[in-house]
Design an enzyme around this catalytic site. Structure first.
Site, short mmCIF file in Angstrom:
data_model
loop_
_atom_site.label_atom_id
_atom_site.label_comp_id
_atom_site.label_asym_id
_atom_site.label_seq_id
_atom_site.Cartn_x
_atom_site.Cartn_y
_atom_site.Cartn_z
N ASP A 182 38.74 37.62 33.83
CA ASP A 182 37.60 38.32 34.42
C ASP A 182 36.83 39.09 33.33
O ASP A 182 37.43 39.72 32.47
CB ASP A 182 38.16 39.30 35.47
CG ASP A 182 37.09 39.92 36.35
OD1 ASP A 182 36.35 39.16 36.99
OD2 ASP A 182 37.01 41.16 36.41
N GLU A 229 35.64 34.11 32.02
CA GLU A 229 34.39 34.35 32.75
C GLU A 229 33.42 34.91 31.71
O GLU A 229 33.38 36.10 31.44
CB GLU A 229 34.57 35.36 33.88
CG GLU A 229 33.29 35.52 34.70
CD GLU A 229 33.13 36.87 35.41
OE1 GLU A 229 32.27 36.95 36.30
OE2 GLU A 229 33.82 37.84 35.06
C1 GLC Z 1 33.87 39.62 37.89
C2 GLC Z 1 34.33 39.08 39.21
C3 GLC Z 1 33.69 39.88 40.31
C4 GLC Z 1 34.08 41.32 40.15
C5 GLC Z 1 33.75 41.84 38.77
C6 GLC Z 1 34.41 43.15 38.51
O1 GLC Z 1 32.53 39.40 37.66
O2 GLC Z 1 34.06 37.72 39.31
O3 GLC Z 1 34.03 39.40 41.58
O4 GLC Z 1 33.42 42.10 41.11
O5 GLC Z 1 34.20 40.97 37.78
O6 GLC Z 1 35.80 42.96 38.38
#
Ligand code: GLC
Ligand code: CA
Length: 447
Positions: A182, A229
């Protein structure tokens, strides 16, 4: 080559005990179906204990399972059952921040980023206001790039690094075969906390962290996969492949589903990724309106075109649960909104309809959307989108290599060479011809 990763949002996938929340046993009960579909790996959104301010993305314990989802035993069983079907299980690691209810936040304040005053102009992703919150107990401000309840960890602290290396081993020892990471682009911030977005995210030091994680992964055989991500412009994506196996390509996801928008992005991605890097394509996730809604406006033929593209480009692909039946976003009335995000992300998180009656969901935590497109009906119908996706998943394994070349074509048709095959995709509402072949609107063909 060409793995199919299937993203599960566990609260909304399958509920085993009728409490309205999907869970690990529910997930395990659908493994036969996922094997039939032909997936290689499951990536589940967070499964850890969490106060659920951000639905699991605020972790209070990185070494356990959220009681609503099940137990560690359930997760072990899921991993073992998936293994017998050649399906890997990847978890979702949230290393940028913890929940403010994590023990560390009270016992190990030095794990977080503090300042005696508000030191810079950094913004919080959710409120849009300052990313600094005053803590009366510590009489200092702490950094939160997301919600106030999600304090950012200080990745300059070597103890934090050591903790996460142990957390990785904890899960790899249990058979977890990969992690989605993440907020991978923003784990570490400028040490001097200088003004400006470029000091808040995309710091080059983040690659040192991933180098260390990759070394941990290399302790295991088969080596687990690390997928970031990486929410960055396309031009900034290649460096992430230095130590990550996969870096999510949001330039592709966020493009319009138009030939003139998407094709240059695909070409540029393939041209700029380092040699040997595996490209990664997806059209939906738990933060984005689903492809059947956002790209296809509900039109099933157009959704199939998007699925055709995702499944025939070289590299790995992610389907978000429901993409395989062209599921649209659910309609969530104002009084049922649960998300802190603005706009709320509830519509793409509504439960997966397994049947037309929807009876498998009793008072679900989010309303069930339309069940017109559901798994049961589509499994029974060989002409359904579900079968279409299954056939494509089987066919993508047949490409002879990971090469790609754009071919000359008439306007509106995307023609490309993929290994020893040719792909044709009509990206228009009109019938099109290509070298004597007729393509229906939005039709894709592999020759
Ligand atoms: C990432 C996740 C999202 C979350 C954010 C904070 O972007 O995909 O769902 O709200 O991180 O953890
Ligand atoms: Ca349940």
């Amino acid at each position: 080559m060409g793995r199919l990763i299937y993203q599960i949002y566990p609260r909304s996938f399958a509920d085993s005990n009728g409490d309205g929340v999907g869970d690990l046993r529910g997930l395990a009960s659908k493994l036969d179906h996922l094997e039939w579909l032909g997936i290689d790996a499951i990536w589940s959104s967070p499964t850890f204990p969490s106060p659920n301010v951000d639905w699991g993305y605020d972790v209070s314990n990185y070494r356990d399972v959220h009681p609503e989802l099940g137990t560690l035993d359930d997760l072990d069983t899921l991993i073992a059952d998936a293994r017998t079907r050649n399906i890997d299980v990847w978890l979702d690691l949230v290393p940028n921040h913890t929940s403010d209810k994590h023990d560390w936040f009270s016992d190990r304040p030095e794990y977080y980023v503090w300042s005696t005053d508000i030191p810079n102009d950094w913004k919080s992703g959710f409120s849009g206001g300052t990313a600094w919150e005053y803590d009366a107990r510590r009489k200092r401000y702490y950094l939160h790039q997301f919600a106030v309840e999600q304090p950012d960890l200080d990745w300059w602290n070597l103890d934090v690094r050591a903790e996460f290396e142990q957390i990785l081993r904890f899960w790899f020892d249990r058979g977890v075969a990969g992690f989605r990471i993440d907020v991978a682009h923003a784990l570490i911030k400028d040490r001097e906390l200088r003004d400006g977005e470029r000091y808040q995210r995309e710091r080059p030091e983040v690659h040192d962290i991933f180098r260390a994680w990759q070394a941990v992964a290399h302790e295991y055989d088969p080596k687990p996969t690390l997928m970031g991500e990486t929410y960055v412009p396309l031009a900034h994506l290649p460096p992430y492949y230095a130590h990550l196996d996969l870096a999510q390509n949001f330039a592709f996801t966020n493009a319009e589903f138009e030939l003139d928008d998407l094709r240059p992005i695909v070409e540029r991605t393939l041209k700029t990724l380092p040699a040997g890097a595996t490209p990664l394509w997806f059209g939906s996730n738990h933060d984005h309106s689903r492809l059947a809604t956002r790209w296809a406006f509900g039109d099933e033929a157009r959704a199939r075109a998007a699925l055709f593209l995702i499944l025939t480009l070289p590299g790995d692909a992610i389907l978000f649960q429901g993409d395989e039946i062209a599921l649209e976003d659910g309609k969530v009335p104002k009084d049922r909104i649960t998300d802190i995000g603005d706009p709320p992300r509830d519509p793409e998180r509504t439960p997966l309809p397994w049947t037309r009656s929807g009876d498998e969901w009793q008072e679900p935590w989010l309303p069930l959307g339309s069940t017109k497109r559901n798994v049961e009906d589509q499994r029974a119908d060989p002409d359904s989108t579900l079968h279409y996706v299954r056939d494509l998943i089987a066919q993508r394994k047949q490409f002879s290599d990971d090469s790609y070349e754009t071919l000359k074509s008439v306007s509106g048709v995307w023609a490309y060479r993929r290994g020893d095959k040719t792909c044709l995709l009509n990206m228009t509402d009109d019938v099109a011809g290509h070298e004597g072949r007729t393509l229906q609107p939005w039709q894709g063909l592999i020759l």
